[in-house]
Motif scaffolding. Structure first.
Motif, PDB file in Angstrom:
ATOM      1  N   GLN A 640       0.832  -1.217   0.000  1.00  0.00           N
ATOM      2  CA  GLN A 640       0.000   0.000   0.000  1.00  0.00           C
ATOM      3  C   GLN A 640       0.859   1.258   0.000  1.00  0.00           C
ATOM      4  OE1 GLN A 640      -3.238  -0.961  -0.464  1.00  0.00           O
ATOM      5  NE2 GLN A 640      -2.208  -2.944  -0.203  1.00  0.00           N
ATOM      6  N   THR A 666      -0.539   1.241  -8.010  1.00  0.00           N
ATOM      7  CA  THR A 666      -1.859   1.247  -7.374  1.00  0.00           C
ATOM      8  C   THR A 666      -2.558  -0.087  -7.593  1.00  0.00           C
ATOM      9  OG1 THR A 666      -2.030   3.645  -7.693  1.00  0.00           O
ATOM     10  CG2 THR A 666      -4.075   2.443  -7.264  1.00  0.00           C
ATOM     11  N   TYR A 667      -2.460  -0.599  -8.818  1.00  0.00           N
ATOM     12  CA  TYR A 667      -3.032  -1.921  -9.082  1.00  0.00           C
ATOM     13  C   TYR A 667      -2.385  -2.972  -8.182  1.00  0.00           C
ATOM     14  CZ  TYR A 667      -3.978  -6.411 -11.124  1.00  0.00           C
ATOM     15  OH  TYR A 667      -4.342  -7.724 -11.269  1.00  0.00           O
ATOM     16  N   GLY A 670      -3.719  -2.953  -4.682  1.00  0.00           N
ATOM     17  CA  GLY A 670      -5.029  -3.579  -4.574  1.00  0.00           C
ATOM     18  C   GLY A 670      -4.978  -5.084  -4.702  1.00  0.00           C
ATOM     19  N   ALA A 756     -13.192   1.701  -1.336  1.00  0.00           N
ATOM     20  CA  ALA A 756     -12.639   0.732  -2.286  1.00  0.00           C
ATOM     21  C   ALA A 756     -13.752  -0.169  -2.805  1.00  0.00           C
ATOM     22  CB  ALA A 756     -11.547  -0.103  -1.627  1.00  0.00           C
ATOM     23  N   ALA A 758     -14.232  -3.702  -4.751  1.00  0.00           N
ATOM     24  CA  ALA A 758     -13.590  -4.938  -5.208  1.00  0.00           C
ATOM     25  C   ALA A 758     -14.467  -5.568  -6.276  1.00  0.00           C
ATOM     26  CB  ALA A 758     -13.391  -5.895  -4.045  1.00  0.00           C
ATOM     27  N   THR A 803      -9.801  -7.678  -8.435  1.00  0.00           N
ATOM     28  CA  THR A 803      -9.013  -6.452  -8.315  1.00  0.00           C
ATOM     29  C   THR A 803      -9.812  -5.406  -7.557  1.00  0.00           C
ATOM     30  OG1 THR A 803      -7.692  -4.857  -9.573  1.00  0.00           O
ATOM     31  CG2 THR A 803      -9.819  -5.488 -10.508  1.00  0.00           C
ATOM     32  N   ARG A 804      -9.223  -4.235  -7.360  1.00  0.00           N
ATOM     33  CA  ARG A 804      -9.871  -3.168  -6.597  1.00  0.00           C
ATOM     34  C   ARG A 804      -9.615  -1.834  -7.264  1.00  0.00           C
ATOM     35  NH1 ARG A 804      -9.691  -3.918  -0.359  1.00  0.00           N
ATOM     36  NH2 ARG A 804      -8.868  -1.813  -0.375  1.00  0.00           N
ATOM     37  N   THR A 806     -10.088   2.403  -5.982  1.00  0.00           N
ATOM     38  CA  THR A 806     -10.312   3.157  -4.738  1.00  0.00           C
ATOM     39  C   THR A 806     -10.497   4.633  -5.021  1.00  0.00           C
ATOM     40  OG1 THR A 806      -8.967   1.560  -3.505  1.00  0.00           O
ATOM     41  CG2 THR A 806      -9.326   3.707  -2.473  1.00  0.00           C
TER      42      THR A 806
END
Length: 844
Positions: A640, A666-667, A670, A756, A758, A803-804, A806
């Motif tokens: 993170q 960032t990917y 997540g 976030a 998901a 994946t996420r 945010t």
């Protein structure tokens, strides 16, 4: 005082100009420090003298590269002269071979050079770059340019020689233009069954490789297509060789062992059959007629379904020697891969072990391989895992030439969608002491040929460059390629120093940039190991599908042999001689004794060598299962920080590269949470042992998708189950392809949160999503990671597609309404897993 002609233009440019990564570390960016620039101007010679005027010569290339580099870095355009007769040059950069230099410009002791070595002498107003051969002269030119690009204008007098003669890269490109384990676009070499017509990108790639002292490329996949050897592709390979030659790089070719049958129409490919021998002899002669400097062949045989000599009860040495005899008259070599194993092994047999295969197949053949054969050995005995001990084969074939195969492509390490700086792993392997015959036996000395007095040896790096301008898909991943080449030249170099040099060359000298890139990069290997696979259990990815996302269940109960032997009570392979597969006994006695004994086995290899209860206490005092839980949480927590650290470089890195790296980090942040939860949930369900800290399966900030008020959405199961939070997700099943999920945030205190979402980005469509807070748009996104990340993950709801996304800093009032709308596209069903409402500074 000399003043740079480009200095005013550089100052007027203002902000950092846009870059797309195509030049890698060879940007030749103008020096930004006036004092250092002036030092460069004051010491700069007045002319470049190359001792060869042939345009295909690497010496000629060196002159052009020096001219371009000095213009870019210092802003001065130097003339190039091509002297064929001795002439006085009081202020020059002189570049050529030792033979040409000794013919009239001075004397250099040729005996001090190894093939490809160079002498670099920098004295104020005079630079001498002298190579043992033309390739060495080019390497010396790149060394000089690297120094001045980093603002180093100090005097130097050095001779640099390679540690090993073989410094190859293996591309896994297919004739149709696809790339096996390719994550950065299509092939730069092939398209539609033939070699591409425009080889501009190949020349650009050759330039990068020459600068890190790579001397050969095998452009086609080790899972070779026999049509690589048809007349059209031999001519195409010749065009590739023509493009590479000015950079001192030779071309090699990967072979399909069954080509005499598949392409030649013979009834057999038996390596001892005279007609087969004749076919290969004639085909090799055709290749060398078109490409006189062909480096040789690369062969994968009798592995993963590929044909080979074992088909006819011949030995692997019989097969390798067939090719060695064919290339011997031309000075060619054969790299014969030791990656040979049966992928239909019976997992019910306790003593079966894929890790034993290399020694079992090759040890008894030691001494039977001809002297122009190099056995190419993967660094570990399985397949590019996050943690493996050094392959025992290195110590088991002392009479045979050896090369180490290293992975630049991050196949099992996040496929460049996650970034892992791999050189620290390579250094661990290269510095490992096999203690053969109770003598120092470092792997790096073995592969260089020193330890056993072998005539050949070296390095083969698997690289998956593609048409993406960043070459590898992730700008930061280029540090792996840079370090690979220079470690193959000198494996004693520090992975930290290599990273610092690469960063300065790639992003500039700003100390904040240097620290940030270093901090992120050096943290990636332990971080990825933490959230993927711990204690030597291997990378717990899906080995039956794409090798990308988490799926520990896929390791066991199949023929591929990457087993963990995980049960409800125990985990780990027993590779001891006493009770297990005997793999520990394949090492020389001093090392074998360490791995045989559970007390002396390092914890980070515990589960590689020992089958233990989940409650087994590590040297840290933790149990195995608690270490799993803690490591996965720690790894995800560290991941993170990567995008947050990178954010500090806004306006210090050009916009294009800054944005692309930020997106991927960032990917990664997540997806590390997907990894964390999937692995922890799997072993929690299997062992029924709770996390001491109560985290596993407990996510107080999440609102599971199945708890939302659903319209057009239905409950679905992920596969494996653990890749969905609370083991359940939702997907749009409405006939109109539209789904709506709504919740009142009655349990959320008013405040500022990160929100976030998901979801599952399945290939086969690009679903649309919209999130609304009290009817106002909060976020809109598309399931198009296959476009943005450059490779396809999965067509299923699983750990690859999970994946996420945010939204940070969202003001939420207790009782607000959150709505998510999903629109199906193709087979992508706008699937959702959960929403997380995360307070500032906390981790989901």
């Amino acid at each position: 005082m000399r003043v740079s002609s480009l200095r005013l233009l550089a100052l007027c440019a203002g902000l950092v100009s846009a870059e797309n990564g195509i030049n890698g570390w060879l940007r030749y960016a103008p020096l930004s420090d006036d004092k250092i620039l002036q030092q460069g101007l004051d010491t700069l010679p007045s002319v470049i003298v190359t001792l060869n005027s042939t345009k295909t010569s690497p010496v000629y290339t060196a002159g052009k590269e020096l001219q371009a580099g000095i213009l870019g870095v210092i802003g001065e355009s130097l003339n190039i002269t091509h002297q064929t007769e001795p002439a006085a040059q009081s202020s020059s950069i002189l570049v050529g071979t030792a033979a040409a230099y000794n013919a009239g410009y001075g004397t250099v002791d040729i005996s001090k050079f190894a093939p490809d070595g160079f002498w670099l002498s920098i004295q104020k107003g005079s630079v001498k770059i002298v190579g043992q051969n033309e390739r060495g002269a080019l390497y010396g030119a790149f060394e000089y340019l690297s120094r001045i690009s980093r603002g180093n204008f100090s005097d130097v007098d050095l001779i640099s020689n390679p540690d090993a003669p073989i410094r190859w890269v293996n591309q896994w490109d297919n004739l149709d233009g696809s790339i096996e384990r390719g994550y950065a676009g299509r092939s730069i070499f092939f398209w539609n069954g033939t070699v591409v017509q425009d080889l501009t990108r190949v020349a650009q790639y050759a330039r990068l490789l020459a600068s890190i002292r790579i001397n050969a490329i095998v452009p086609n996949n080790v899972n070779a297509n026999a049509n690589s050897l048809n007349n059209e592709n031999i001519e195409g390979l010749g065009r590739i060789a023509d493009v590479l030659r000015p950079y001192g790089i030779q071309v090699g070719l990967s072979l399909n062992f069954a080509s005499p049958q598949l392409l030649g129409g013979l009834s057999t490919f038996d390596p001892l059959e005279p007609s087969v021998v004749s076919w290969w002899t004639e085909k090799t002669a055709l290749l060398y007629k078109r490409i006189p400097d062909l480096a040789g062949y690369l062969v994968k045989a009798n592995s993963e379904g590929q044909p080979g000599p074992l088909t006819y009860n011949r030995t692997l040495a019989d097969g390798a020697n067939l090719f060695a005899k064919a290339v011997k008259p031309y000075g060619g070599v054969v790299l014969f891969r030791a990656f040979v194993y049966d992928h239909h092994a019976d997992w019910n047999v306790w003593t079966n072990d894929r890790a034993n295969a290399a020694v079992q197949f090759f040890k008894h053949l030691d001494g039977e391989f001809l002297d122009n054969i190099v056995v190419q050995i993967k660094y570990g005995a399985i397949d590019f895992q996050i943690r493996e001990p050094a392959n025992p084969l290195f110590a088991n074939i002392p009479k045979t030439n050896k090369a180490i195969e290293l992975q630049i492509t991050q196949e099992y390490l996040g496929q460049q969608s996650h970034f892992v700086y791999i050189p620290p792993l390579w250094k661990e392997i290269l510095d490992f002491d096999m203690r053969a015959d109770s003598k120092p036996s470092l792997v790096r000395d073995i592969v260089a040929g020193r330890r056993y007095n072998n005539t050949l040896g070296g390095y083969a790096g698997v690289v998956n460059v593609g048409t993406n301008t960043s070459w590898l898909g992730h700008h930061l991943a280029m540090s792996n390629l840079y370090a690979y080449g220079l470690l193959a030249w000198d494996p004693t170099l520090s992975s930290e120093d290599l990273l610092h040099d690469w960063t300065r060359l790639t992003f500039g000298p700003d100390p904040v940039v240097l620290k940030t890139v270093s901090d992120i990069s050096l943290a990636t290997l332990p971080t990825y190991e933490n959230y993927s696979g711990n204690l030597g259990i291997q990378t717990l990815t899906d080995i039956l599908y794409t090798h990308f996302g988490p799926n520990p269940a896929s390791q066991d109960n199949n023929g591929w042999g990457q087993w963990t032997r995980a049960t409800a009570t125990h985990i780990g392979m027993d590779r001891t001689v006493k009770n297990g597969t005997g793999n520990a006994g394949q090492y020389p006695p001093e090392v074998a004794a360490i791995f045989e004994n559970i007390e002396t086995t390092p914890d980070d290899l515990l589960l590689w060598f020992h089958h233990v209860p989940y409650t087994h206490r590590l040297k840290s005092g933790k149990t195995v299962i608690q270490h799993f839980y803690d490591a996965h949480y720690e790894g995800a927590k560290t991941a993170q920080t990567f995008p947050r650290q990178w954010e500090a470089l806004r306006n210090k890195v050009d916009v294009e590269r800054f944005t692309e790296v930020l997106f991927r980090l960032t990917y990664q942040a997540g997806h590390s949470i997907v990894w964390r939860d999937s692995i922890n949930n799997f072993y929690h369900n299997l062992s029924r042992i709770d996390d001491e800290h109560g985290r596993v399966g407990n996510h107080p900030h999440r609102i599971e998708a199945e708890r939302l008020s659903l319209k057009g959405y239905s409950l679905v199961k992920a596969n494996p189950l653990e890749t969905a939070s609370n083991f359940t997700a939702v997907a749009v099943t409405a006939t109109d392809g539209l789904g709506e999920a709504v919740i009142k945030l009655d349990d959320v205190k008013s405040g500022t949160y990160d929100v976030a979402f998901a979801y599952y980005d399945v290939i086969g469509g690009r679903a649309h999503y919209g999130a609304f807070l009290n009817g106002e748009p909060l976020l809109e996104w598309i399931g198009d990671l296959e476009d943005k990340l450059g490779h396809a993950f999965s067509n299923k709801i699983d750990g690859h597609s999970a994946t996420r996304v945010t939204v940070k800093g969202v003001e939420i009032q207790k009782g607000d309404e959150l709505k998510i709308i999903g629109v199906v596209d193709g087979i992508e069903t706008a699937a959702l897993d959960y929403v997380a409402i995360i307070p500032p500074g906390e981790l989901d």
